[in-house]
Design an enzyme around this catalytic site. Structure first.
Site, PDB file in Angstrom:
ATOM      1  N   TYR B 131       1.021  -1.135   0.066  1.00 14.76           N
ATOM      2  CA  TYR B 131       0.058   0.107  -0.043  1.00 14.76           C
ATOM      3  C   TYR B 131       0.786   1.292   0.085  1.00 14.76           C
ATOM      4  CZ  TYR B 131      -4.055   2.805   1.712  1.00 14.76           C
ATOM      5  OH  TYR B 131      -5.198   3.441   2.070  1.00 14.76           O
ATOM      6  N   LYS B 159      -0.281  -1.514  -4.520  1.00 13.19           N
ATOM      7  CA  LYS B 159      -1.154  -0.114  -5.020  1.00 13.19           C
ATOM      8  C   LYS B 159      -0.441   1.129  -5.139  1.00 13.19           C
ATOM      9  CE  LYS B 159      -4.863   2.030  -2.124  1.00 13.19           C
ATOM     10  NZ  LYS B 159      -3.864   3.636  -1.760  1.00 13.19           N
TER      11      LYS B 159
END
Lengths: 295, 295
Positions: B131, B159
């Protein structure tokens, strides 16, 4: 309590738990050194990484070890309700003042931060120090916000992060004094700025290095506050190699390495994922220390 | 699970506690909408502000409400040991995958972050999504670090935060594909970038807006992934006023206002010190929503 030298001790861990005996030794050493106050659970004290129980244990340990030296306790957290819990715990444990930085994950607005301080001041009986540490919080106070906060009853001091480039310490202090009333002290952090800022009229030095090496910090503080420019310059010059390492690696990793080097803490005192310095960096720390008289 | 549209729901609070009924309604609504996965306890889900017990309650609530829709759970925390606790809890609750951002207070090095992901992967049995959210974590991944992480067994997806200025989405994806093996999907966040990034070959959209308005996000995702440029452009254009508000106020405050507006949550669903939008900003949100077909 909000003038002179405030020492920020590490909160050492041992296998991911508070190393209470090492913490007690550090606080006792600071109390015996002659610093004007001890600020525990500051950034150097890893407050952001410690849960409520660990902070309570650290408070009990430090307040028993500090003797007559006033203790300021950090209470920061991402969520207001957690900040209020920490504030209550610190007061209950006997801390004489509280230190609050606006920690962020989502960026905060000035009104968010003003609201946070207001909510805390409504609930506490002891004075609060505004902790401006943009390198860790990523929140930037405007001078106008300093002014709004300094006008709140209960705000005792503002810990500023350093002196911006292109302006003298005296000019910066004049700007701040335009918005901060005289009963609220202004303290410098960013150890590299301390000598200049104290000579220019800062009343306090909130110091990382003093939490591990109080002697050299006291020499700078006493010379600067005593109005001895040549002694100040000499004491400050000896620290420059350390300030370079602070800038390169972050002050926390460097003081943790110094504390390990001096036998104040065991190996790996910092909370993971923060790894300590490698062997090559530690050699640089030893070299820098060798230049510090009494360091 | 690591392709298509992943919706990031709010974790609404009510008087500073999890509003479990509202959270359940939101997750059920998302599961019924046809999104490909639900990522709970992302930044939009306020994970950073919630303690372990609150996260456990949120996990139990969401996993009961999600039905057949896969659930990815955020596990981030400032301290590795807390991350490991959250990972265990998420696995035990039945989350199909984990999402991990390197939260920071002290700045982290690349080796610190690599060590964090390695420590997690050694302990978990489900896949992990990297992330990268520099706006909240203030940690900047290099492409080299993406590559080191993507080579670790257990990393399923990365991501990415958006497309840098001065480069097209296709060029950026080509750079990333040089270091990220094909079995690791690349997902876009930063909703404003999604249409371009999906058309350029991003396999997933980790979406804030889809957590509150899944319909308009699904229209963009299906048109872009289905290779229909004009439908993509039309669906994306309708969202531009909302993206402007995201940029101005932060996406969290805007989606919280939308959720309040739509009756999905009660007033003040965000954790203090984050205050919601004021009345004037809410009027802008209503105007922007009016431009969204089915919004």
């Amino acid at each position: 309590m909000f003038t002179g030298l405030s020492a920020f001790p590490l909160t050492p861990l041992r296998e991911d738990r508070l190393d209470a005996p090492a913490f007690e030794r550090i606080v006792r050493m600071l109390a015996g050194s002659g610093v004007d106050s001890i600020t525990m659970l500051g950034s150097t004290g890893s407050y952001a990484y410690l849960d409520r129980g660990e902070r309570q244990e650290a408070l009990a340990t430090a307040l028993a070890a500090a003797g007559e030296t006033p203790v300021i306790a950090g209470i920061g957290a991402l969520r207001t309700s957690a900040v209020l819990d920490h504030a209550q715990d610190a007061q209950d444990a006997g801390a004489q003042a509280l230190l609050l930085a606006p920690m962020t994950y989502q960026a905060l607005t000035e009104d968010d931060v003003f609201g946070l301080f207001s909510d805390v001041l409504e609930r506490v009986a002891v004075p609060v120090v505004v902790y401006d540490n943009p390198g860790t919080t990523h929140f930037r106070f405007s001078d106008a916000l300093y002014g709004r906060l300094a006008a709140l009853p209960g705000i005792a001091s503002i810990k500023i992060p350093g002196i911006p480039a292109g302006i003298t310490a005296a000019e910066r202090l004049a700007q701040l004094r335009d918005v901060v009333p005289p009963e609220v002290t202004i303290g410098i952090s960013g150890d590299a700025f301390a000598a200049d800022a104290l000579r220019a009229g800062c009343e306090a030095w909130y110091s990382v290095i003093a939490g591990t090496l109080p002697g050299p910090a006291l020499r700078i503080a006493r010379a600067a506050l005593g109005g001895d420019p040549s002694a100040t310059a000499e004491a400050a010059a000896a620290m420059r190699p350390l300030w370079s390492l602070f800038a390169r690696h972050g002050s926390l990793r460097v003081v943790a390495a110094i504390a390990e080097e001096r036998g104040l803490v065991r190996a790996h005192p910092l909370p993971l994922p923060i790894r300590g310095l490698g062997e090559r960096e530690r050699a640089h720390v030893r070299e820098a220390l060798a230049a510090v008289p009494g360091g």
